[in-house]
Write an enzyme that holds these catalytic residues in place. Sequence first.
Site, PDB file in Angstrom:
ATOM      1  N   LEU A  68       0.831  -1.203   0.000  1.00 52.66           N
ATOM      2  CA  LEU A  68       0.000   0.000   0.000  1.00 52.66           C
ATOM      3  C   LEU A  68       0.872   1.262   0.000  1.00 52.66           C
ATOM      4  CD1 LEU A  68      -2.579  -1.465   2.523  1.00 52.66           C
ATOM      5  CD2 LEU A  68      -3.101  -0.741   0.167  1.00 52.66           C
ATOM      6  N   ASN A  70       1.422   3.783   2.051  1.00 57.81           N
ATOM      7  CA  ASN A  70       2.226   4.134   3.231  1.00 57.81           C
ATOM      8  C   ASN A  70       1.709   3.404   4.474  1.00 57.81           C
ATOM      9  OD1 ASN A  70       0.115   5.754   4.561  1.00 57.81           O
ATOM     10  ND2 ASN A  70       0.397   7.142   2.830  1.00 57.81           N
ATOM     11  N   LYS A 171      14.892   0.366   4.163  1.00 57.46           N
ATOM     12  CA  LYS A 171      14.306   0.704   2.856  1.00 57.46           C
ATOM     13  C   LYS A 171      14.319   2.227   2.622  1.00 57.46           C
ATOM     14  CE  LYS A 171      11.848   0.982  -0.849  1.00 57.46           C
ATOM     15  NZ  LYS A 171      12.388   0.700  -2.179  1.00 57.46           N
TER      16      LYS A 171
HETATM   17  P1  NAD Z   1       0.406   2.256  -6.497  1.00 56.52           P
HETATM   18  O1  NAD Z   1      -0.077   3.621  -6.156  1.00 56.52           O
HETATM   19  O2  NAD Z   1       0.556   1.847  -7.914  1.00 56.52           O
HETATM   20  O3  NAD Z   1      -0.535   1.170  -5.767  1.00 56.52           O
HETATM   21  C1  NAD Z   1      -1.105   1.326  -4.495  1.00 56.52           C
HETATM   22  C2  NAD Z   1      -2.466   0.620  -4.511  1.00 56.52           C
HETATM   23  O4  NAD Z   1      -3.028   0.672  -3.198  1.00 56.52           O
HETATM   24  C3  NAD Z   1      -3.481   1.302  -5.455  1.00 56.52           C
HETATM   25  O5  NAD Z   1      -3.998   0.343  -6.348  1.00 56.52           O
HETATM   26  C4  NAD Z   1      -4.552   1.851  -4.509  1.00 56.52           C
HETATM   27  O6  NAD Z   1      -5.864   1.830  -5.067  1.00 56.52           O
HETATM   28  C5  NAD Z   1      -4.414   0.884  -3.339  1.00 56.52           C
HETATM   29  N1  NAD Z   1      -4.966   1.411  -2.090  1.00 56.52           N
HETATM   30  C6  NAD Z   1      -4.790   2.648  -1.554  1.00 56.52           C
HETATM   31  N2  NAD Z   1      -5.433   2.744  -0.379  1.00 56.52           N
HETATM   32  C7  NAD Z   1      -6.022   1.535  -0.169  1.00 56.52           C
HETATM   33  C8  NAD Z   1      -6.827   1.002   0.882  1.00 56.52           C
HETATM   34  N3  NAD Z   1      -7.150   1.715   1.967  1.00 56.52           N
HETATM   35  N4  NAD Z   1      -7.262  -0.290   0.764  1.00 56.52           N
HETATM   36  C9  NAD Z   1      -6.947  -1.044  -0.319  1.00 56.52           C
HETATM   37  N5  NAD Z   1      -6.207  -0.580  -1.347  1.00 56.52           N
HETATM   38  C10 NAD Z   1      -5.741   0.693  -1.264  1.00 56.52           C
HETATM   39  O7  NAD Z   1       1.786   2.087  -5.693  1.00 56.52           O
HETATM   40  P2  NAD Z   1       2.998   1.076  -6.025  1.00 56.52           P
HETATM   41  O8  NAD Z   1       3.934   1.761  -6.933  1.00 56.52           O
HETATM   42  O9  NAD Z   1       2.473  -0.272  -6.316  1.00 56.52           O
HETATM   43  O10 NAD Z   1       3.700   1.073  -4.575  1.00 56.52           O
HETATM   44  C11 NAD Z   1       3.152   0.361  -3.451  1.00 56.52           C
HETATM   45  C12 NAD Z   1       4.157   0.435  -2.305  1.00 56.52           C
HETATM   46  O11 NAD Z   1       5.389  -0.139  -2.727  1.00 56.52           O
HETATM   47  C13 NAD Z   1       4.485   1.861  -1.849  1.00 56.52           C
HETATM   48  O12 NAD Z   1       4.662   1.869  -0.455  1.00 56.52           O
HETATM   49  C14 NAD Z   1       5.780   2.174  -2.575  1.00 56.52           C
HETATM   50  O13 NAD Z   1       6.533   3.168  -1.924  1.00 56.52           O
HETATM   51  C15 NAD Z   1       6.451   0.809  -2.591  1.00 56.52           C
HETATM   52  N6  NAD Z   1       7.402   0.540  -3.703  1.00 56.52           N
HETATM   53  C16 NAD Z   1       7.092   0.874  -4.993  1.00 56.52           C
HETATM   54  C17 NAD Z   1       8.010   0.581  -6.018  1.00 56.52           C
HETATM   55  C18 NAD Z   1       7.736   0.915  -7.468  1.00 56.52           C
HETATM   56  O14 NAD Z   1       8.669   0.813  -8.288  1.00 56.52           O
HETATM   57  N7  NAD Z   1       6.520   1.300  -7.859  1.00 56.52           N
HETATM   58  C19 NAD Z   1       9.224  -0.046  -5.706  1.00 56.52           C
HETATM   59  C20 NAD Z   1       9.484  -0.402  -4.371  1.00 56.52           C
HETATM   60  C21 NAD Z   1       8.573  -0.095  -3.370  1.00 56.52           C
END
Ligand code: NAD
Length: 294
Positions: A68, A70, A171
């Site tokens: 998610l 955060n 991280k």
């Molecule tokens: P994203 O915004 O693409 O996905 C987040 C998802 O969470 C969305 O689909 C959103 O609808 C869902 N969401 C939000 N609130 C919610 C709730 N209350 N209940 C259920 N679903 C909910 O983000 P992402 O890029 O997939 O990143 C996710 C996590 O991974 C973050 O913490 C990010 O910092 C970390 N991260 C991302 C990457 C990357 O390259 N994108 C790499 C490493 C770590």
Amino acid sequence: MNKLKTVAFVGLGKMGVPMAQRLMDAGYDVIGVDASEAGCGAFEAVGGRATTSPTDAVQSADIVVTMLPNGKVVADVVHRIVSEIEGRGVLVVDMSSSAPADTRALADALPETVSLIDAPVSGGVKRAVSGDLTIMAGGAKDDLSRAMPMLDVLGNQVIHCGPIASGHAVKAINNFVSASGLVAAVEALQLARAFGVEGDTLVDALNGSSGQNNATLVKMKPFVLSETFGSGFAAGLMAKDIGIAADLSRDLGLDLDLLQRMERLWAEAVEALGGDADHTRIAEYVSAHSRAKA
Ligand code: NAD
């Protein structure tokens, strides 16, 4: 033999979908959860089952994974499901990049029958697809051992960083270093171009020299020089991670100059670009900003 086989996977975004898909392909019984229909639809499009209701999803789950935005969102979701999962040995694995303080508070609030570990990842969408993520874990050794078969499907390296929230601390520190490396690379590009050197030439030179870093190797040509800006990692998420590292330094009484500069720069860039912009667009921000100051 792994006993944890039924996974409620919460957060079907850019990272969550390929991770949940890998678990499904490896034989796990996965039910995806996302607050948005778009997230659910993305998982369904690759053959997954999804729901917007976390309480429905966890009914038969023995492991809950969160991916998610955060730690506050993670805590919200976990508090909503806790009465459904307590007392049956469920393990919660927070793979989001959460703030360590939020993770500690969540761990303290959970009943003893619900175990929590933090297991954030590095590697981006590409390595989520290939199952080559690096996983930085925090929590009790026994809980991590129970999660290991599943983590092995998602990553090729699991580093146990220490007690609960240590993975989240490492991280955030990693992303401070990564963000600084990208800013160094895009400032270098500005400088080289101003001197009359082509971007490709600069990147080739850096990659064969001591200036090489992750940004010069995997971000500059595919996303910055090509101007496609499609790494799949949002600027707002990068700014969040640097903010977490900066908060950590303040909590620990450390005055770290570069970290504070990076915190300011990325917050200003997000103001200008919008939080959803790809983080590699920092190149555009640095370019405009350097000209404004010249
Ligand atoms: P994203 O915004 O693409 O996905 C987040 C998802 O969470 C969305 O689909 C959103 O609808 C869902 N969401 C939000 N609130 C919610 C709730 N209350 N209940 C259920 N679903 C909910 O983000 P992402 O890029 O997939 O990143 C996710 C996590 O991974 C973050 O913490 C990010 O910092 C970390 N991260 C991302 C990457 C990357 O390259 N994108 C790499 C490493 C770590």
